[in-house]
Each structure stands twice: as C-alpha cells, then as structure tokens.
Design a protein around this motif. Structure first.
Motif, PDB file in Angstrom:
ATOM      1  N   ALA A   1       0.832  -1.210   0.000  1.00 38.80           N
ATOM      2  CA  ALA A   1       0.000   0.000   0.000  1.00 38.80           C
ATOM      3  C   ALA A   1       0.864   1.257   0.000  1.00 38.80           C
ATOM      4  N   ALA A   2       1.900   1.258   0.821  1.00 39.47           N
ATOM      5  CA  ALA A   2       2.783   2.428   0.888  1.00 39.47           C
ATOM      6  C   ALA A   2       3.568   2.605  -0.408  1.00 39.47           C
ATOM      7  N   ALA A   3       3.996   1.514  -1.017  1.00 40.07           N
ATOM      8  CA  ALA A   3       4.731   1.602  -2.292  1.00 40.07           C
ATOM      9  C   ALA A   3       3.830   2.146  -3.397  1.00 40.07           C
ATOM     10  N   ILE A   4       2.572   1.739  -3.401  1.00 32.06           N
ATOM     11  CA  ILE A   4       1.614   2.270  -4.385  1.00 32.06           C
ATOM     12  C   ILE A   4       1.448   3.768  -4.184  1.00 32.06           C
ATOM     13  N   MET A   5       1.294   4.182  -2.933  1.00 33.10           N
ATOM     14  CA  MET A   5       1.130   5.611  -2.639  1.00 33.10           C
ATOM     15  C   MET A   5       2.380   6.385  -3.018  1.00 33.10           C
ATOM     16  N   GLU A   6       3.542   5.824  -2.720  1.00 34.79           N
ATOM     17  CA  GLU A   6       4.806   6.473  -3.077  1.00 34.79           C
ATOM     18  C   GLU A   6       4.910   6.653  -4.591  1.00 34.79           C
ATOM     19  N   ALA A   7       4.552   5.623  -5.334  1.00 32.45           N
ATOM     20  CA  ALA A   7       4.608   5.708  -6.801  1.00 32.45           C
ATOM     21  C   ALA A   7       3.618   6.755  -7.311  1.00 32.45           C
ATOM     22  N   TYR A   8       2.446   6.821  -6.686  1.00 34.83           N
ATOM     23  CA  TYR A   8       1.455   7.815  -7.086  1.00 34.83           C
ATOM     24  C   TYR A   8       1.989   9.228  -6.851  1.00 34.83           C
ATOM     25  N   ILE A   9       2.569   9.444  -5.692  1.00 35.02           N
ATOM     26  CA  ILE A   9       3.135  10.763  -5.361  1.00 35.02           C
ATOM     27  C   ILE A   9       4.239  11.130  -6.348  1.00 35.02           C
ATOM     28  N   ARG A  10       5.123  10.187  -6.624  1.00 33.60           N
ATOM     29  CA  ARG A  10       6.227  10.431  -7.563  1.00 33.60           C
ATOM     30  C   ARG A  10       5.681  10.779  -8.948  1.00 33.60           C
ATOM     31  N   GLU A  11       4.681  10.027  -9.399  1.00 35.95           N
ATOM     32  CA  GLU A  11       4.065  10.280 -10.708  1.00 35.95           C
ATOM     33  C   GLU A  11       3.423  11.658 -10.741  1.00 35.95           C
TER      34      GLU A  11
END
Length: 158
Positions: A144-154
């Motif tokens: 879940a945190a990795a998905i959120m991190e990728a979303y923020i980066r994108e």
C-alpha cells in the motif's frame, strides 16, 4: 504506475512500522509523516481505528485505509461544494484501490487473510513469531505504501 515494493522507501518503512507493533493503517499513514504537518501522537490516534479492517471488523484492509488517508491529507478537497475536487479525489481513491486489488486480489481484510464472514473478536492478536508467519500484513502494508509512493512520484513528475 511503476511500483517496486522491495525498493520503496515508504513501503519498507511501513513494513518496519508494522513489525514494530503498529497496526496496518498506522503503519502506512505514519510511513508518510514527512509529507504532512501533524504531530506523531495525533497521526497515530487518527489512524488507530482502521487496523484489522476497521477495528477488526475485517472490512476494508487497514493498509488501504492508511493509503487513502495519505491521499486525503496530500490531495483531498477541503470545500464541501467543490464538486470537481470531490470527483477528482474519488477517482484518485478508486485508482489506488484498483492498483492494490490488482496486486493482492482484494481490498477487503477478511478476503486477504482468508477468514470467514463477519467481524472478528475485538481483541488484537499478540504479535508473536507465529503471528508474523501466518499473516501477510507486513507485506500488505509495504505494498500500500509503495503504491502511494509511486502515485506521489508520478504526480510530482507530471
């Protein structure tokens, strides 16, 4: 969205927090403390109700709720009549949920854990080595945190 759970700073932080005893929602929400302005105690209390699929009701996975809380504090709307902002935010939440479901098969705690229907006993399980062997929760929090991190980066690179 390109997601690498093993190399995700926030994913690994969320996993570590879970292993330290925080619940799944707290683990994800607290992993992003550097992204929002809230004291640690308040962040812990705010996210405390969502562990175990919302107070061990085994509904929406607490890691997913934590991810949604991060999305809300970073990108949520703050005007009740902001129809466009609300629509945009709900689309964001559905996108994050779809990514999590694609990777894990569900966003529902009881399904992720292979439990029966209905709520669970409100008393949390003791965090023992046996507990960690049979629960995928540390990895679910990391995802879940990795998905959120990728979303923020994108979003930052858009």
């Amino acid at each position: 969205m390109e997601i690498d759970v093993e190399n995700s700073v926030y994913g690994q932080r969320a996993k570590q927090l879970f292993l330290e005893g925080y619940n799944c929602s707290q683990s994800v929400f607290l992993a992003f403390e550097d992204k929002y302005d809230m004291d640690h105690s308040t962040a812990m209390k705010l996210s405390s109700s969502f562990g175990g699929g919302m107070g061990r009701l085994r509904e929406v996975c607490g890691a997913v709720s934590g991810m949604f809380m991060v999305a809300g504090i970073l990108y949520g709307y703050d005007e009740p009549k902001d129809f466009e902002g609300k629509s945009e935010h709900y689309a964001r939440i559905q996108q994050l949920a779809a990514e999590y479901q694609e990777r894990n098969g569900s966003i529902v705690c009881r399904e992720l854990l292979g439990l029966g229907k209905g709520k669970d006993d409100p008393t949390p399980s003791k965090r023992t080595q046996e507990y960690y062997k049979k629960r995928p929760c540390p990895d679910l929090a990391a995802t879940a945190a990795a998905i959120m991190e990728a979303y923020i980066r994108e979003k930052e690179n858009a």
